[in-house]
Design an enzyme around this catalytic site. Structure first.
Site, PDB file in Angstrom:
ATOM      1  N   ARG A  81     -10.202 -11.445   2.080  1.00  0.00           N
ATOM      2  CA  ARG A  81     -11.091 -12.455   1.483  1.00  0.00           C
ATOM      3  C   ARG A  81     -10.450 -13.843   1.506  1.00  0.00           C
ATOM      4  O   ARG A  81     -11.150 -14.846   1.544  1.00  0.00           O
ATOM      5  CB  ARG A  81     -11.485 -12.021   0.059  1.00  0.00           C
ATOM      6  CG  ARG A  81     -10.349 -11.893  -0.904  1.00  0.00           C
ATOM      7  CD  ARG A  81     -10.737 -11.148  -2.175  1.00  0.00           C
ATOM      8  NE  ARG A  81     -10.862  -9.697  -1.962  1.00  0.00           N
ATOM      9  CZ  ARG A  81     -11.230  -8.838  -2.891  1.00  0.00           C
ATOM     10  NH1 ARG A  81     -11.528  -9.266  -4.107  1.00  0.00           N
ATOM     11  NH2 ARG A  81     -11.312  -7.552  -2.626  1.00  0.00           N
TER      12      ARG A  81
ATOM     13  N   LYS B 202       0.850  -1.192   0.000  1.00  0.00           N
ATOM     14  CA  LYS B 202       0.000   0.000   0.000  1.00  0.00           C
ATOM     15  C   LYS B 202       0.885   1.241   0.000  1.00  0.00           C
ATOM     16  O   LYS B 202       1.964   1.227   0.586  1.00  0.00           O
ATOM     17  CB  LYS B 202      -0.830   0.034   1.302  1.00  0.00           C
ATOM     18  CG  LYS B 202      -2.029  -0.885   1.325  1.00  0.00           C
ATOM     19  CD  LYS B 202      -2.836  -0.666   2.601  1.00  0.00           C
ATOM     20  CE  LYS B 202      -3.939  -1.687   2.756  1.00  0.00           C
ATOM     21  NZ  LYS B 202      -5.027  -1.560   1.775  1.00  0.00           N
TER      22      LYS B 202
HETATM   23  N1  BES Z   1      -8.110  -3.688   4.485  1.00  0.00           N
HETATM   24  C1  BES Z   1      -8.319  -3.275   3.164  1.00  0.00           C
HETATM   25  C2  BES Z   1      -9.654  -2.558   2.939  1.00  0.00           C
HETATM   26  C3  BES Z   1      -9.813  -1.224   3.596  1.00  0.00           C
HETATM   27  C4  BES Z   1      -9.564  -0.062   2.891  1.00  0.00           C
HETATM   28  C5  BES Z   1     -10.310  -1.127   4.879  1.00  0.00           C
HETATM   29  C6  BES Z   1      -9.759   1.166   3.496  1.00  0.00           C
HETATM   30  C7  BES Z   1     -10.492   0.087   5.474  1.00  0.00           C
HETATM   31  C8  BES Z   1     -10.232   1.241   4.786  1.00  0.00           C
HETATM   32  C9  BES Z   1      -8.309  -4.493   2.228  1.00  0.00           C
HETATM   33  O1  BES Z   1      -7.528  -5.563   2.619  1.00  0.00           O
HETATM   34  C10 BES Z   1      -7.771  -4.018   0.928  1.00  0.00           C
HETATM   35  O2  BES Z   1      -6.666  -3.584   0.879  1.00  0.00           O
HETATM   36  N2  BES Z   1      -8.585  -4.089  -0.103  1.00  0.00           N
HETATM   37  C11 BES Z   1      -8.230  -3.650  -1.386  1.00  0.00           C
HETATM   38  C12 BES Z   1      -8.799  -4.630  -2.368  1.00  0.00           C
HETATM   39  C13 BES Z   1      -8.284  -4.484  -3.755  1.00  0.00           C
HETATM   40  C14 BES Z   1      -6.820  -4.833  -3.831  1.00  0.00           C
HETATM   41  C15 BES Z   1      -9.099  -5.400  -4.658  1.00  0.00           C
HETATM   42  C16 BES Z   1      -8.810  -2.273  -1.612  1.00  0.00           C
HETATM   43  O3  BES Z   1      -9.912  -1.990  -1.131  1.00  0.00           O
HETATM   44  O4  BES Z   1      -8.150  -1.463  -2.238  1.00  0.00           O
HETATM   45 ZN    ZN Z   2      -5.483  -5.395   1.985  1.00  0.00          ZN
END
Ligand code: BES
Ligand code: ZN
Ligand code: ZN
Length: 485
Positions: free
Chosen positions: A333, A259
């Site tokens: 997931r 990230k």
């Molecule tokens: N933990 C994050 C989702 C999240 C984002 C929670 C912002 C709280 C605030 C999750 O694991 C994630 O990173 N999801 C990705 C999915 C994508 C790679 C398909 C996302 O939402 O960008």
């Molecule tokens: Zn994530």
């Protein structure tokens, strides 16, 4: 802070100060008395406007309605102000309305306890609230007589629920190095001891033996070993078996699909689903719910490293389905896939999962609202109704027949990433559905709490940090379920 219910008129009660609510500019309420002060203090009774009148020891708060949620928020607002004073006791009327709304009574207890909470464990100077006692008068808004026994019970339930929410907040707020998967296990053990729960904690070996390779892969890059935590509440003559599954990523760096820094901040809260499961498990006994409840938590840290799982890996989940990894940041997931399979081994009548699963859910619904997904319209509606009665916001994110195609993989059974940039919250929900057995499809609901779980700008009863999202709605859903028997 404790609550005392006195079967007296508010004027007959002595306390250091009084809290008075008024709806909008309706200054005619019998408890609104100090109009002569309002003008010189420039108090216009705009919604959420407050005024404290020292001579009268009264705090006036203007609210938009006498509905439970406005009352809850106003009580939170009141305690935030009163915390800074030296008052020890506060009195307040019972804003239960003409219909005698029990939700309003709960809301009073909840608002004060939720509003008082701040995460100050790491602050050298902690501001201690001087308020020790909230005295609630039975004098009703409409002047109608109501049962003291029921009022007492509702206040108590409000207290139990709010303390569970604060407990959840405290876990989710812990920094990642102080709340590793192992420490999540310690929290569970303590919780089990205090609430007569059975507690099983498993590590890598168990997951390997049970083919939970998706969950295993996510935890591999971290120096902190992962944990599968299973709490069980088994009352005699349980009427239903409920599984509540929570995403417990103690830190989500994104893994090799790292990230950016700004998105990484707050990712300690990626364990909010798991924290909610702990909060829910802390109240099943206290609320005397006649259900066998299984709290299942997948705790792992999503990190980079030589041993980390990678895009291009293909993982085999517990149910034998293969998953092509296209993005290691879609880790929740994967953990949930295996945990949901595990939960179904116990033949639950209902399966609810709570997860901070997607940023897309926040884009779709905003920061205040839980996304509700599943195949059963009735179950979704019941959950949304319970959420709203408990003071949580939720909305239906509908599946359809086109979206599942976006998860197709050329080389595995399913991809962990959608091929479209749109509808990411729902495709994540659909990914999870791949791990729900056909006969269980209608028993399952997925709750994406990515928006409301972590609060960056204070709203409602929430101060900065974890909100404890999911606890109140799940508790209310179970309470409502009881009415079916
Ligand atoms: N933990 C994050 C989702 C999240 C984002 C929670 C912002 C709280 C605030 C999750 O694991 C994630 O990173 N999801 C990705 C999915 C994508 C790679 C398909 C996302 O939402 O960008
Ligand atoms: Zn994530
Ligand atoms: Zn995550």
């Amino acid at each position: 802070m404790e609550f005392e219910l006195l079967d007296k008129k508010i004027g007959e009660i002595s306390a250091d100060c009084e809290v008075v609510f008024m709806v909008g500019k309706n200054l005619k309420h019998k408890w609104v008395k100090d109009l002569e002060y309002f003008k010189p203090l420039n108090f216009k009774a705009e919604v959420e406007e407050t005024v404290f009148i020292p001579d009268r020891k009264k705090l006036y708060i203007a609210i938009d309605s006498m509905e439970h949620d406005s009352i809850r928020t106003a009580c939170a607002q009141a305690i935030r102000i009163l915390k800074k004073t030296n008052f020890k006791s506060v009195k307040i009327g019972l804003y239960a309305g003409k219909e005698f709304a029990t939700d309003n009574i709960r809301a009073i207890a909840e608002g004060f306890i939720l509003g008082e909470y701040i995460f100050d464990k790491y602050k050298s100077n902690k501001i201690k609230s001087s308020i020790k006692k909230i005295v609630v008068s039975t004098e009703e808004y409409s002047g109608k007589t109501i049962s003291v026994k029921i009022i007492k019970k509702e206040l108590k339930t409000g207290e139990i629920l709010a303390h569970a929410v604060n407990f959840t907040r405290e876990i989710a707020n812990q920094p990642p190095d102080d709340m590793t998967p192992i420490q999540m296990g310690e929290v569970a053990k303590k919780l089990a001891k205090e609430n007569d729960l059975q507690c099983r904690i498993y590590g890598e070996e168990f997951l390997k033996k049970n083919g939970m390779n998706a969950f295993l892969a996510v935890g591999r890059g971290s120096i902190h070993p992962l944990r599968l935590i299973h709490l069980t509440y088994k009352p005699k003559n349980a009427k239903n078996r409920i599984a509540i599954v929570g995403k417990g990523i103690t830190y989500d760096s994104g893994g090799l699909s790292l990230k950016p820094t700004s998105s990484m901040i707050t990712m300690k809260s990626d364990k909010s689903g798991a924290s909610a499961v702990f909060g829910i498990m802390s109240i099943v006994k206290k609320l005397n719910l006649p259900f066998e409840v299984h709290g299942i938590v997948g705790a792992a840290e999503n990190m980079i490293g030589g041993n980390a799982y990678k895009p291009d890996d293909i993982l085999t989940a517990k149910n034998g389905k293969t998953i092509e990894v296209k993005n290691t940041d879609a880790e929740g997931r994967l953990v949930l896939a295996d945990c949901l399979c595990y939960a179904q081994d116990f033949d639950p009548d209902y399966i609810l999962d709570f997860a901070t699963l997607t940023g897309a859910c926040v884009v779709a619904l905003g920061e205040y609202t839980v996304g509700v997904m599943g195949f059963d319209e009735k179950l979704k509606k019941e959950i949304m109704r319970a959420a709203s009665a408990s003071g949580e916001l939720s909305a239906d994110l509908p599946f359809n027949k086109y979206l599942p195609k976006l998860l197709k993989s050329k080389i595995a059974d399913v991809s962990n990433l959608s091929s479209s940039n749109y509808g990411g919250a729902i495709t994540a929900g659909l990914f999870l559905s791949e791990f729900i057995k056909k006969e269980n499809k209608e028993k399952w609901a997925h709750l994406d709490i990515a928006g409301p779980a972590y609060v960056e700008k204070e709203w409602g009863c929430n101060s900065y940090g974890a909100s404890g999202a999911g606890v109140k709605m799940a508790a209310r859903w179970m309470e409502n379920l009881l009415k079916k028997f």
